[in-house]
Motif scaffolding. Structure first.
Motif, mmCIF file in Angstrom:
data_model
loop_
_atom_site.group_PDB
_atom_site.id
_atom_site.type_symbol
_atom_site.label_atom_id
_atom_site.label_comp_id
_atom_site.label_asym_id
_atom_site.label_seq_id
_atom_site.Cartn_x
_atom_site.Cartn_y
_atom_site.Cartn_z
ATOM 1 N N ALA A 183 -25.792 25.868 -7.054
ATOM 2 C CA ALA A 183 -24.342 25.697 -6.954
ATOM 3 C C ALA A 183 -23.705 26.902 -6.281
ATOM 4 N N ARG A 184 -24.171 28.096 -6.599
ATOM 5 C CA ARG A 184 -23.611 29.302 -5.974
ATOM 6 C C ARG A 184 -23.834 29.289 -4.469
ATOM 7 N N ALA A 185 -25.014 28.840 -4.044
ATOM 8 C CA ALA A 185 -25.306 28.782 -2.608
ATOM 9 C C ALA A 185 -24.413 27.766 -1.915
ATOM 10 N N ALA A 186 -24.223 26.606 -2.552
ATOM 11 C CA ALA A 186 -23.360 25.580 -1.960
ATOM 12 C C ALA A 186 -21.915 26.059 -1.906
ATOM 13 N N LEU A 187 -21.455 26.699 -2.977
ATOM 14 C CA LEU A 187 -20.085 27.208 -3.007
ATOM 15 C C LEU A 187 -19.877 28.303 -1.973
ATOM 16 N N ALA A 188 -20.889 29.137 -1.775
ATOM 17 C CA ALA A 188 -20.767 30.214 -0.789
ATOM 18 C C ALA A 188 -20.593 29.660 0.612
ATOM 19 N N GLU A 189 -21.119 28.461 0.853
ATOM 20 C CA GLU A 189 -20.984 27.838 2.174
ATOM 21 C C GLU A 189 -19.650 27.123 2.336
ATOM 22 N N VAL A 190 -19.213 26.387 1.309
ATOM 23 C CA VAL A 190 -18.049 25.525 1.463
ATOM 24 C C VAL A 190 -16.738 26.190 1.045
ATOM 25 N N SER A 191 -16.749 27.025 0.027
ATOM 26 C CA SER A 191 -15.493 27.590 -0.489
ATOM 27 C C SER A 191 -14.709 28.377 0.559
ATOM 28 N N PRO A 192 -15.366 29.218 1.389
ATOM 29 C CA PRO A 192 -14.592 29.934 2.409
ATOM 30 C C PRO A 192 -13.910 29.003 3.416
ATOM 31 N N LYS A 193 -14.522 27.872 3.722
ATOM 32 C CA LYS A 193 -13.904 26.917 4.646
ATOM 33 C C LYS A 193 -12.625 26.336 4.052
ATOM 34 N N LEU A 194 -12.664 26.046 2.750
ATOM 35 C CA LEU A 194 -11.481 25.507 2.097
ATOM 36 C C LEU A 194 -10.401 26.571 1.970
ATOM 37 N N ALA A 195 -10.809 27.766 1.603
ATOM 38 C CA ALA A 195 -9.839 28.855 1.431
ATOM 39 C C ALA A 195 -9.154 29.193 2.747
ATOM 40 N N ASP A 196 -9.892 29.113 3.840
ATOM 41 C CA ASP A 196 -9.378 29.493 5.156
ATOM 42 C C ASP A 196 -8.459 28.433 5.756
ATOM 43 N N ALA A 197 -8.560 27.210 5.274
ATOM 44 C CA ALA A 197 -7.821 26.096 5.864
ATOM 45 C C ALA A 197 -6.332 26.187 5.570
ATOM 46 N N ASP A 198 -5.527 25.772 6.549
ATOM 47 C CA ASP A 198 -4.087 25.594 6.355
ATOM 48 C C ASP A 198 -3.765 24.181 5.909
ATOM 49 N N ALA A 199 -4.678 23.247 6.164
ATOM 50 C CA ALA A 199 -4.446 21.838 5.859
ATOM 51 C C ALA A 199 -5.788 21.126 5.765
ATOM 52 N N PHE A 200 -5.753 19.945 5.143
ATOM 53 C CA PHE A 200 -6.972 19.157 4.956
ATOM 54 C C PHE A 200 -6.729 17.710 5.366
ATOM 55 N N VAL A 201 -7.776 17.077 5.884
ATOM 56 C CA VAL A 201 -7.824 15.628 6.004
ATOM 57 C C VAL A 201 -9.070 15.182 5.267
ATOM 58 N N VAL A 202 -8.876 14.297 4.293
ATOM 59 C CA VAL A 202 -9.978 13.751 3.508
ATOM 60 C C VAL A 202 -10.297 12.365 4.039
ATOM 61 N N LEU A 203 -11.519 12.187 4.493
ATOM 62 C CA LEU A 203 -11.992 10.901 5.003
ATOM 63 C C LEU A 203 -12.852 10.289 3.908
ATOM 64 N N THR A 204 -12.336 9.259 3.255
ATOM 65 C CA THR A 204 -13.027 8.731 2.076
ATOM 66 C C THR A 204 -13.240 7.225 2.125
ATOM 67 N N PRO A 205 -14.389 6.770 1.640
ATOM 68 C CA PRO A 205 -14.558 5.343 1.386
ATOM 69 C C PRO A 205 -13.986 5.020 0.007
ATOM 70 N N GLU A 206 -13.943 3.753 -0.315
ATOM 71 C CA GLU A 206 -13.591 3.331 -1.668
ATOM 72 C C GLU A 206 -14.844 2.824 -2.351
ATOM 73 N N TYR A 207 -15.184 3.445 -3.471
ATOM 74 C CA TYR A 207 -16.323 3.013 -4.290
ATOM 75 C C TYR A 207 -15.773 2.508 -5.621
ATOM 76 N N ASN A 208 -15.973 1.232 -5.918
ATOM 77 C CA ASN A 208 -15.564 0.691 -7.213
ATOM 78 C C ASN A 208 -14.105 0.997 -7.541
ATOM 79 N N HIS A 209 -13.225 0.754 -6.572
ATOM 80 C CA HIS A 209 -11.780 0.970 -6.704
ATOM 81 C C HIS A 209 -11.422 2.446 -6.836
ATOM 82 N N SER A 210 -12.315 3.339 -6.456
ATOM 83 C CA SER A 210 -12.026 4.768 -6.574
ATOM 84 C C SER A 210 -12.695 5.501 -5.425
#
Length: 197
Positions: free
Chosen positions: A65-92
């Protein structure tokens, strides 16, 4: 022109599905080609199929988990905005996306989130409505206008090109214009006064 508005916004595009055989990358390629036509965003992709975040949260994440967070967390922290591209699974929405959201908090605060959804008859809109509630808890601002693909597979040809892109292109432009407005407004506000989260 104000220098803060001249600096491109950092947009993180999150591909939420991690299922084998997923359709998300086809829609992501279409959307990334739309963002490439704009000079107000620089884009970083967060593909949850390539991010091994565990679904069980703990106060002390293990080595994986620490390795995964080290890769993804800085990208989220650095972002000014997000676009979430999501499917719908079981109404969620997918568990991998909920895990990504739950492993973070300050990274989402006082930032705008736009949505692209896909699925069957609902076009993933039920997933988006649930995500609006989740992101409100994260102190994020969700964009009203979305891009949704009802029965998504039928809209793209075998090469991944949209068969009739006029409507989706217009929807993407509207969503990105609104996202840019909110991202500039929030970035400018935070440069003057820290968010009181």
């Amino acid at each position: 022109m104000d220098i803060t508005n001249a600096t491109p916004l950092k947009l993180a595009v999150i591909i939420a599905s991690n299922r084998e055989g997923r359709f998300g990358p086809v829609i992501a390629d279409w959307f990334l080609s739309r963002t490439a036509e704009r000079d107000d965003f620089t884009v970083d992709v967060v593909d949850l199929a390539a991010t091994d975040l565990p679904t069980a949260l703990s106060r002390e994440p293990g080595p994986a988990a620490r390795a995964a967070l080290a890769e993804v967390s800085p990208k989220l922290a650095d972002a000014d905005a997000f676009v979430v591209l999501t499917p719908e699974y079981n109404h969620s929405f997918p568990a991998a996306l909920k895990s990504l959201i739950d492993w973070h908090f300050t990274e989402w605060q006082a930032k705008p989130v736009g949505f692209i959804s896909y699925g069957g008859m609902s076009g993933g809109l039920r997933a988006v409505e649930q995500l609006r509630q989740v992101f409100a808890e994260m102190h994020a601002v969700t964009i009203r206008d979305t891009v949704s693909f009802h029965n998504a597979h039928g809209h793209f040809d075998e090469t991944g090109r949209h068969k009739d892109p006029t409507g989706p292109d217009a929807a993407a432009k509207t969503m990105l214009d609104q996202l840019a407005w909110w991202a500039h407004a929030l970035r400018d506000a935070k440069s003057v006064r820290p968010y009181a989260g």
